[in-house]
Design a protein around this motif. Sequence first.
Motif, PDB file in Angstrom:
ATOM      1  N   GLU A 196       2.281  10.131  -3.733  1.00  0.00           N
ATOM      2  CA  GLU A 196       1.406  11.082  -3.044  1.00  0.00           C
ATOM      3  C   GLU A 196       2.075  11.628  -1.787  1.00  0.00           C
ATOM      4  O   GLU A 196       1.941  12.808  -1.478  1.00  0.00           O
ATOM      5  CB  GLU A 196       0.070  10.435  -2.702  1.00  0.00           C
ATOM      6  N   PHE A 197       2.763  10.780  -1.060  1.00  0.00           N
ATOM      7  CA  PHE A 197       3.493  11.243   0.126  1.00  0.00           C
ATOM      8  C   PHE A 197       4.487  12.334  -0.264  1.00  0.00           C
ATOM      9  O   PHE A 197       4.569  13.377   0.372  1.00  0.00           O
ATOM     10  CB  PHE A 197       4.254  10.101   0.802  1.00  0.00           C
ATOM     11  N   HIS A 198       5.238  12.077  -1.323  1.00  0.00           N
ATOM     12  CA  HIS A 198       6.270  13.035  -1.748  1.00  0.00           C
ATOM     13  C   HIS A 198       5.662  14.339  -2.257  1.00  0.00           C
ATOM     14  O   HIS A 198       6.260  15.395  -2.115  1.00  0.00           O
ATOM     15  CB  HIS A 198       7.187  12.420  -2.799  1.00  0.00           C
ATOM     16  N   ILE A 254      12.771  11.095   8.508  1.00  0.00           N
ATOM     17  CA  ILE A 254      12.107   9.791   8.528  1.00  0.00           C
ATOM     18  C   ILE A 254      11.067   9.794   7.415  1.00  0.00           C
ATOM     19  O   ILE A 254      10.170  10.639   7.407  1.00  0.00           O
ATOM     20  CB  ILE A 254      11.434   9.522   9.885  1.00  0.00           C
ATOM     21  N   PRO A 255      11.156   8.869   6.474  1.00  0.00           N
ATOM     22  CA  PRO A 255      10.178   8.827   5.384  1.00  0.00           C
ATOM     23  C   PRO A 255       8.755   8.629   5.936  1.00  0.00           C
ATOM     24  O   PRO A 255       8.562   7.909   6.917  1.00  0.00           O
ATOM     25  CB  PRO A 255      10.606   7.621   4.560  1.00  0.00           C
ATOM     26  N   PRO A 256       7.749   9.267   5.322  1.00  0.00           N
ATOM     27  CA  PRO A 256       6.371   9.153   5.801  1.00  0.00           C
ATOM     28  C   PRO A 256       5.897   7.708   5.927  1.00  0.00           C
ATOM     29  O   PRO A 256       5.220   7.352   6.889  1.00  0.00           O
ATOM     30  CB  PRO A 256       5.561   9.912   4.754  1.00  0.00           C
ATOM     31  N   ALA A 257       6.254   6.857   4.977  1.00  0.00           N
ATOM     32  CA  ALA A 257       5.815   5.456   5.029  1.00  0.00           C
ATOM     33  C   ALA A 257       6.369   4.759   6.270  1.00  0.00           C
ATOM     34  O   ALA A 257       5.677   3.967   6.915  1.00  0.00           O
ATOM     35  CB  ALA A 257       6.244   4.715   3.770  1.00  0.00           C
ATOM     36  N   GLN A 258       7.593   5.072   6.648  1.00  0.00           N
ATOM     37  CA  GLN A 258       8.190   4.463   7.829  1.00  0.00           C
ATOM     38  C   GLN A 258       7.508   4.967   9.099  1.00  0.00           C
ATOM     39  O   GLN A 258       7.241   4.193  10.017  1.00  0.00           O
ATOM     40  CB  GLN A 258       9.685   4.757   7.881  1.00  0.00           C
ATOM     41  N   VAL A 287       0.840  -1.202   0.000  1.00  0.00           N
ATOM     42  CA  VAL A 287       0.000   0.000   0.000  1.00  0.00           C
ATOM     43  C   VAL A 287       0.873   1.248   0.000  1.00  0.00           C
ATOM     44  O   VAL A 287       0.643   2.177  -0.784  1.00  0.00           O
ATOM     45  CB  VAL A 287      -0.961   0.001   1.206  1.00  0.00           C
ATOM     46  N   PHE A 288       1.869   1.284   0.870  1.00  0.00           N
ATOM     47  CA  PHE A 288       2.729   2.464   0.951  1.00  0.00           C
ATOM     48  C   PHE A 288       3.525   2.678  -0.333  1.00  0.00           C
ATOM     49  O   PHE A 288       3.794   3.808  -0.713  1.00  0.00           O
ATOM     50  CB  PHE A 288       3.661   2.385   2.151  1.00  0.00           C
ATOM     51  N   SER A 289       3.908   1.616  -1.001  1.00  0.00           N
ATOM     52  CA  SER A 289       4.652   1.794  -2.252  1.00  0.00           C
ATOM     53  C   SER A 289       3.763   2.448  -3.301  1.00  0.00           C
ATOM     54  O   SER A 289       4.232   3.240  -4.115  1.00  0.00           O
ATOM     55  CB  SER A 289       5.214   0.469  -2.755  1.00  0.00           C
ATOM     56  N   ARG A 290       2.450   2.151  -3.279  1.00  0.00           N
ATOM     57  CA  ARG A 290       1.521   2.798  -4.204  1.00  0.00           C
ATOM     58  C   ARG A 290       1.276   4.257  -3.827  1.00  0.00           C
ATOM     59  O   ARG A 290       1.010   5.085  -4.682  1.00  0.00           O
ATOM     60  CB  ARG A 290       0.201   2.035  -4.256  1.00  0.00           C
ATOM     61  N   LEU A 293       3.271  15.893  -0.994  1.00  0.00           N
ATOM     62  CA  LEU A 293       2.832  16.689   0.150  1.00  0.00           C
ATOM     63  C   LEU A 293       3.949  17.553   0.737  1.00  0.00           C
ATOM     64  O   LEU A 293       3.691  18.421   1.561  1.00  0.00           O
ATOM     65  CB  LEU A 293       2.278  15.776   1.251  1.00  0.00           C
ATOM     66  N   TYR A 294       5.170  17.299   0.326  1.00  0.00           N
ATOM     67  CA  TYR A 294       6.315  18.009   0.882  1.00  0.00           C
ATOM     68  C   TYR A 294       6.974  18.884  -0.163  1.00  0.00           C
ATOM     69  O   TYR A 294       6.941  18.588  -1.356  1.00  0.00           O
ATOM     70  CB  TYR A 294       7.339  17.012   1.434  1.00  0.00           C
ATOM     71  N   SER A 295       7.588  19.938   0.290  1.00  0.00           N
ATOM     72  CA  SER A 295       8.330  20.842  -0.582  1.00  0.00           C
ATOM     73  C   SER A 295       9.525  20.097  -1.176  1.00  0.00           C
ATOM     74  O   SER A 295      10.143  19.276  -0.497  1.00  0.00           O
ATOM     75  CB  SER A 295       8.811  22.038   0.237  1.00  0.00           C
ATOM     76  N   PRO A 296       9.872  20.389  -2.425  1.00  0.00           N
ATOM     77  CA  PRO A 296      11.036  19.723  -3.032  1.00  0.00           C
ATOM     78  C   PRO A 296      12.343  20.053  -2.308  1.00  0.00           C
ATOM     79  O   PRO A 296      13.308  19.310  -2.412  1.00  0.00           O
ATOM     80  CB  PRO A 296      11.065  20.233  -4.470  1.00  0.00           C
ATOM     81  N   THR A 297      12.365  21.173  -1.574  1.00  0.00           N
ATOM     82  CA  THR A 297      13.584  21.545  -0.855  1.00  0.00           C
ATOM     83  C   THR A 297      13.615  20.992   0.564  1.00  0.00           C
ATOM     84  O   THR A 297      14.616  21.103   1.248  1.00  0.00           O
ATOM     85  CB  THR A 297      13.724  23.078  -0.789  1.00  0.00           C
ATOM     86  N   GLU A 298      12.505  20.400   0.992  1.00  0.00           N
ATOM     87  CA  GLU A 298      12.431  19.879   2.361  1.00  0.00           C
ATOM     88  C   GLU A 298      13.090  18.501   2.428  1.00  0.00           C
ATOM     89  O   GLU A 298      12.841  17.637   1.597  1.00  0.00           O
ATOM     90  CB  GLU A 298      10.962  19.773   2.784  1.00  0.00           C
ATOM     91  N   HIS A 299      13.922  18.317   3.430  1.00  0.00           N
ATOM     92  CA  HIS A 299      14.605  17.040   3.624  1.00  0.00           C
ATOM     93  C   HIS A 299      13.949  16.305   4.793  1.00  0.00           C
ATOM     94  O   HIS A 299      13.914  16.805   5.905  1.00  0.00           O
ATOM     95  CB  HIS A 299      16.098  17.260   3.904  1.00  0.00           C
ATOM     96  N   LEU A 300      13.406  15.132   4.524  1.00  0.00           N
ATOM     97  CA  LEU A 300      12.734  14.353   5.568  1.00  0.00           C
ATOM     98  C   LEU A 300      13.728  13.432   6.251  1.00  0.00           C
ATOM     99  O   LEU A 300      14.443  12.670   5.601  1.00  0.00           O
ATOM    100  CB  LEU A 300      11.603  13.521   4.960  1.00  0.00           C
TER     101      LEU A 300
END
Length: 79
Positions: A44-46, A57-61, A37-40, A48-55
């Motif tokens: 969409e997760f990405h 912890i990945p949202p799926a994790q 599910v998270f791979s699909r 939601l975030y600015s291209p310059t924002e560094h996460l």
Amino acid sequence: MGERCEGQRQLFSYISPGQRITATHPLRTMRKLVREVFSRLNTEFHSLYSPTEHLLIPPAQSLSTLRLQVSYGVRVNDH
């Protein structure tokens, strides 16, 4: 000094979490389904975030960790 180190070996566990969970445990099936599910949803997760924002912890994790907490009744806050 060598004997002392050998005696301390019993204090530590060298078994990975994957080896501790049996092959038929429901967590293994849940993990597979959640990863699918998270791979699909990954794009969409990405989005939601600015291209310059560094996460850090990945949202799926983060969501996968939350799923485990909910499944096993792990409390985050006691107040």
